[in-house]
Enzyme design. Sequence first.
Site, PDB file in Angstrom:
ATOM      1  N   GLU A 198      -9.571  15.959  81.639  1.00 63.00           N
ATOM      2  CA  GLU A 198      -9.698  17.310  82.426  1.00 63.00           C
ATOM      3  C   GLU A 198     -10.871  18.002  82.362  1.00 63.00           C
ATOM      4  O   GLU A 198     -10.865  19.283  81.770  1.00 63.00           O
ATOM      5  CB  GLU A 198      -8.237  18.509  81.884  1.00 63.00           C
ATOM      6  CG  GLU A 198      -7.038  17.702  82.450  1.00 63.00           C
ATOM      7  CD  GLU A 198      -5.759  18.492  82.083  1.00 63.00           C
ATOM      8  OE1 GLU A 198      -4.728  18.247  82.944  1.00 63.00           O
ATOM      9  OE2 GLU A 198      -5.684  19.298  81.011  1.00 63.00           O
ATOM     10  N   GLU A 388      -1.326  11.992  84.882  1.00 60.33           N
ATOM     11  CA  GLU A 388      -0.392  12.759  84.089  1.00 60.33           C
ATOM     12  C   GLU A 388       0.271  13.479  85.022  1.00 60.33           C
ATOM     13  O   GLU A 388       0.126  13.892  86.250  1.00 60.33           O
ATOM     14  CB  GLU A 388      -1.195  14.110  83.405  1.00 60.33           C
ATOM     15  CG  GLU A 388      -1.908  13.320  82.293  1.00 60.33           C
ATOM     16  CD  GLU A 388      -2.419  14.582  81.156  1.00 60.33           C
ATOM     17  OE1 GLU A 388      -1.933  15.865  81.436  1.00 60.33           O
ATOM     18  OE2 GLU A 388      -3.456  14.609  80.700  1.00 60.33           O
TER      19      GLU A 388
END
Length: 489
Positions: A198, A388
């Site tokens: 991320e 995810e």
Amino acid sequence: MSFPKNFYWGGATAANQYEGGWNEGGRGPAMTDVTTGATKDTPRYVTYKNADGTTGKMSMFGGTLPEGAEYACLDGYYYPNHIGTDFYHHYKEDIALFAQMGFKMFRMSISWPRIYPNGNDEKPNQEGLDFYRSVFEELHKYGIEPLVTISHYDDPLYMEEKLGGWQNRETIGLYEKYCHTIFEEYKDLVKYWLTFNEINSAIMAVSFIPNCPDEIAKKGYIKLHNQFVASAKVVKYAHEHYPQFKMGCMIAGMISYPLTCDPKDVLANQHHMQDSFYYCGDVQVRGAYPGFARKSWKKYNLDPGFFEQDKDVLKEGKVDFFSYSYYATSCETTHKEAKRDGAGNMSMGYKNGYIQYSEWGWGMDPDGLRYSLNELYDRYQVPLMVVENGLGAIDVFEDGKIHDPYRIDYMKAHVKAMKEAIEDGVDLIAYTPWGCIDLVSAGTGEMRKRYGFIYVDMDDEGKGTLNRYRKDSFYWYEKCIKSNGEDLD
């Protein structure tokens, strides 16, 4: 059209939330090791000790360490990442459970301070190298392909505290050295790599902190650029020295819609998606900053020359595939009287009246997954991975069983959405839902916010046996994988 025969079904974890063994095997500390537990309504803190012996704490989002202070674990606080859910001592048991579900891929991260305890050590920690070799060999024993995140909120604390972390360009070279070590060590065991988890989290404070101070925003953009450069350098290195490697980016899926059809809302949403999502994707996949980047630099009085000095490096280090996290969608609006989403101090935007929300205030939206997959593939034309996804919820443990139909419903809807995206023409190659086994929440440090198919007996205060139990969703996902996404009932 259905899921491809070679589709990578699996699950995802991160060392800092799962591995434990924080001070074992020669590992050095990371920032997460001095970060306290919290709840959905209270923030996590980073703790420290001043030069005069007094102690203090600051927000994990945007706090500044007082001059002369050092990060420290303090009496009276609980640090949940110290234990995680103890993969360090349970990896063989856990991998066997993943294999029973039928995993084809397991996303995990290497803890940088387990390899280089301070970040700038002359030689790597052999115990750390041996540990991950054992893990990778155990995965291959069951035919599970590792997907390895190189940096997942787990940088050496010494590097952060003494060297200035990613504000210091010297960190780029330390990251390169770390990558060269693990690439050579695991060249026959790992094919798929993600350079940073991320990566857009470096500038999330701009969205999450109301009226974010310019200084915090500036630091975020500088950190992000230095990570872009580090990523590009190691991607180029991998392509030149290990042609069998597939190198990917990983970006937090900050997916949003305009709240209304007011053209100003449409523009506000476009700007949000550009700044929070495509800014990173464009650099890592296309190898250059997008035109709209200058708007952000100007807003925070950042020198364009700082970002343009590395344009050749960025162009030479383009990734092979795009991966992202997807949990929820939000809305953007210029009508500020609208109700915000999220829970406690965490908000991603404005509430959408057409979708349902989790207990933690996240908008559950499988159609948003299909939408984002189409948008991303149309924009980048490289293979995609959803690395995810999942539902954080409170699970009730009764008589050795955990019934979690809410999680099955969530997963079922998102698997259907991925199948529809593939029918739309998207090249989706992998799905690794988050926290396939219960682990510590990154945002709150809680255990009660569980994502896993496997229940771990551990509570928010670190009490429990750490025993593992299969949830109902374990058997559902096993069936889903066995049927390659066809049997979802």
